[in-house]
Design an enzyme around this catalytic site. Sequence first.
Site, PDB file in Angstrom:
ATOM      1  N   THR A  27       0.702  -1.224  -0.086  1.00  0.00           N
ATOM      2  CA  THR A  27      -0.121  -0.166  -0.008  1.00  0.00           C
ATOM      3  C   THR A  27       0.903   1.317  -0.125  1.00  0.00           C
ATOM      4  O   THR A  27       0.353   2.295  -0.458  1.00  0.00           O
ATOM      5  CB  THR A  27      -0.942  -0.057   1.021  1.00  0.00           C
ATOM      6  OG1 THR A  27      -0.214  -0.467   2.436  1.00  0.00           O
ATOM      7  CG2 THR A  27      -2.060  -0.989   1.175  1.00  0.00           C
ATOM      8  N   ASP A  28       1.960   1.093   0.428  1.00  0.00           N
ATOM      9  CA  ASP A  28       2.949   2.175   0.637  1.00  0.00           C
ATOM     10  C   ASP A  28       3.139   3.318  -0.593  1.00  0.00           C
ATOM     11  O   ASP A  28       3.092   4.297  -0.955  1.00  0.00           O
ATOM     12  CB  ASP A  28       3.996   2.117   1.480  1.00  0.00           C
ATOM     13  CG  ASP A  28       5.150   1.079   0.754  1.00  0.00           C
ATOM     14  OD1 ASP A  28       4.596   0.506  -0.104  1.00  0.00           O
ATOM     15  OD2 ASP A  28       6.474   1.170   1.066  1.00  0.00           O
ATOM     16  N   GLY A 110      12.826  -9.821   3.540  1.00  0.00           N
ATOM     17  CA  GLY A 110      11.945  -8.794   3.804  1.00  0.00           C
ATOM     18  C   GLY A 110      11.615  -7.919   5.009  1.00  0.00           C
ATOM     19  O   GLY A 110      10.709  -7.438   5.336  1.00  0.00           O
ATOM     20  N   SER A 113      16.541  -4.522   5.326  1.00  0.00           N
ATOM     21  CA  SER A 113      18.068  -4.661   5.486  1.00  0.00           C
ATOM     22  C   SER A 113      18.573  -3.328   4.805  1.00  0.00           C
ATOM     23  O   SER A 113      19.517  -2.597   5.591  1.00  0.00           O
ATOM     24  CB  SER A 113      18.929  -5.534   5.098  1.00  0.00           C
ATOM     25  OG  SER A 113      18.607  -5.998   3.782  1.00  0.00           O
ATOM     26  N   SER A 114      18.097  -2.900   3.437  1.00  0.00           N
ATOM     27  CA  SER A 114      18.588  -1.917   2.838  1.00  0.00           C
ATOM     28  C   SER A 114      18.421  -0.518   3.601  1.00  0.00           C
ATOM     29  O   SER A 114      19.003   0.386   3.784  1.00  0.00           O
ATOM     30  CB  SER A 114      18.168  -1.632   1.460  1.00  0.00           C
ATOM     31  OG  SER A 114      16.922  -1.577   1.486  1.00  0.00           O
ATOM     32  N   GLU A 146      17.659   5.431  -2.564  1.00  0.00           N
ATOM     33  CA  GLU A 146      17.265   4.119  -2.915  1.00  0.00           C
ATOM     34  C   GLU A 146      16.672   4.187  -4.065  1.00  0.00           C
ATOM     35  O   GLU A 146      16.949   3.314  -5.108  1.00  0.00           O
ATOM     36  CB  GLU A 146      16.439   3.348  -1.882  1.00  0.00           C
ATOM     37  CG  GLU A 146      16.276   1.971  -2.372  1.00  0.00           C
ATOM     38  CD  GLU A 146      16.095   0.825  -1.330  1.00  0.00           C
ATOM     39  OE1 GLU A 146      15.580  -0.229  -1.522  1.00  0.00           O
ATOM     40  OE2 GLU A 146      16.225   1.257  -0.166  1.00  0.00           O
ATOM     41  N   ASP A 158       9.582   1.632   4.684  1.00  0.00           N
ATOM     42  CA  ASP A 158      10.630   1.023   5.301  1.00  0.00           C
ATOM     43  C   ASP A 158      11.529   1.848   6.023  1.00  0.00           C
ATOM     44  O   ASP A 158      12.089   1.959   7.083  1.00  0.00           O
ATOM     45  CB  ASP A 158      11.669   0.403   4.297  1.00  0.00           C
ATOM     46  CG  ASP A 158      11.006  -0.983   3.811  1.00  0.00           C
ATOM     47  OD1 ASP A 158       9.705  -1.249   4.331  1.00  0.00           O
ATOM     48  OD2 ASP A 158      11.302  -1.601   2.877  1.00  0.00           O
ATOM     49  N   TYR A 207       7.591  -7.130  -7.791  1.00  0.00           N
ATOM     50  CA  TYR A 207       7.275  -5.987  -7.315  1.00  0.00           C
ATOM     51  C   TYR A 207       6.994  -4.838  -8.166  1.00  0.00           C
ATOM     52  O   TYR A 207       5.919  -4.151  -8.192  1.00  0.00           O
ATOM     53  CB  TYR A 207       8.170  -5.656  -6.275  1.00  0.00           C
ATOM     54  CG  TYR A 207       8.301  -4.173  -5.555  1.00  0.00           C
ATOM     55  CD1 TYR A 207       7.597  -4.079  -4.372  1.00  0.00           C
ATOM     56  CD2 TYR A 207       8.943  -3.032  -6.010  1.00  0.00           C
ATOM     57  CE1 TYR A 207       7.339  -2.900  -3.656  1.00  0.00           C
ATOM     58  CE2 TYR A 207       8.814  -1.938  -5.643  1.00  0.00           C
ATOM     59  CZ  TYR A 207       7.866  -1.851  -4.241  1.00  0.00           C
ATOM     60  OH  TYR A 207       7.841  -0.648  -3.548  1.00  0.00           O
TER      61      TYR A 207
END
Length: 347
Positions: A27-28, A110, A113-114, A146, A158, A207
């Site tokens: 949803t983001d 998921g 980590s990034s 990113e 995130d 994605y």
Amino acid sequence: MYRDLFASEPSVVASAPGRVNLLGEHTDYNQGLVLPTPLPYQTVVEASATQGLEVYAENFQELKRRGLEEPKQGDWLDYLAGCLWVLRRRGYEVPGLRAYVRSQVPMGGGLSSSAALEVATLRALRELYGLPLDDLEIARLAQEAEVEYVGVRCGIMDQMASSVGRLGYGLLLDTRDLSTRLVPLPVGYRVAVVDSGVPRRLAESGYNTRRRECEEACARLGVSSLRELSMADLPRLEGLPGPLGRRARHVLTENTRVLEGVRALEEGDVGRFGELMLASHTSLRDDYEVSTPELDRLVEVELRHGAVGARLTGAGFGGATVALVEEARYEAFRQGVLEDYPKARFL
């Protein structure tokens, strides 16, 4: 450690956590609602000022060097180079970074980590160079690095969870205006993150495909984002071709589940929150089609062994699940899951 490798003490030490998403998946990037929570796993950056980039990654046991004018190279160093790039683009004088990076956040599961690496790096740079950046701006810059430097079309969930989230709380985030509210998680329950043992090999391509499908659905419906729609618009989705209606239906219903989930937590209705987690997984499986047989099996096993709720978390196509379990029943839950699903890895 930094001292052993560079024969000096680091000037600063910064860290940032990974996250798991309780509700609000995919949803983001549709300007929707999400409910992540930080995890007690940190990425730590020990750093000093220098010219260019000189970074040792403990997880890879690899030292890399790069000039700031050199192009990205498709490796892990791009995430740190992107942080310097975005700051310099904003006009900040940041000549470089020497760093030792170590991380407890598992890669490829998921758990962001990034984002943890980006936020920790930007926190280190903020302290090193005295930059006037609050945690919200750190999250914005991390996402920008990113998306525009590394080239991953991620939403901002995130980075926000890593930068402004708080352990023990869900972070209700409206990705349309970046407003937030901390929601206490239920006392006496544990958030269990369980890796399915299936690498997320198709996550990036899948994605990007889902993002394009949502954008096409918006174009056909005449809206700039799916957030402009409400549950009253569900009948309109039936006229969309192919999978577009199902993709949009997931986003609409998932936004509603986030709001209902927050209400359930605030009212102490843990059972209802668990039902919403399972409904989210069902929607991700059937409407958004990002689950796998292994993830479905793991969720079923977790529920059978006492989880109040469970669902896949992250982009899907493999990776991890998140479950809510009573603390007093956790060890029995863990043993039961491992017996029925031996590939499971508890984080």
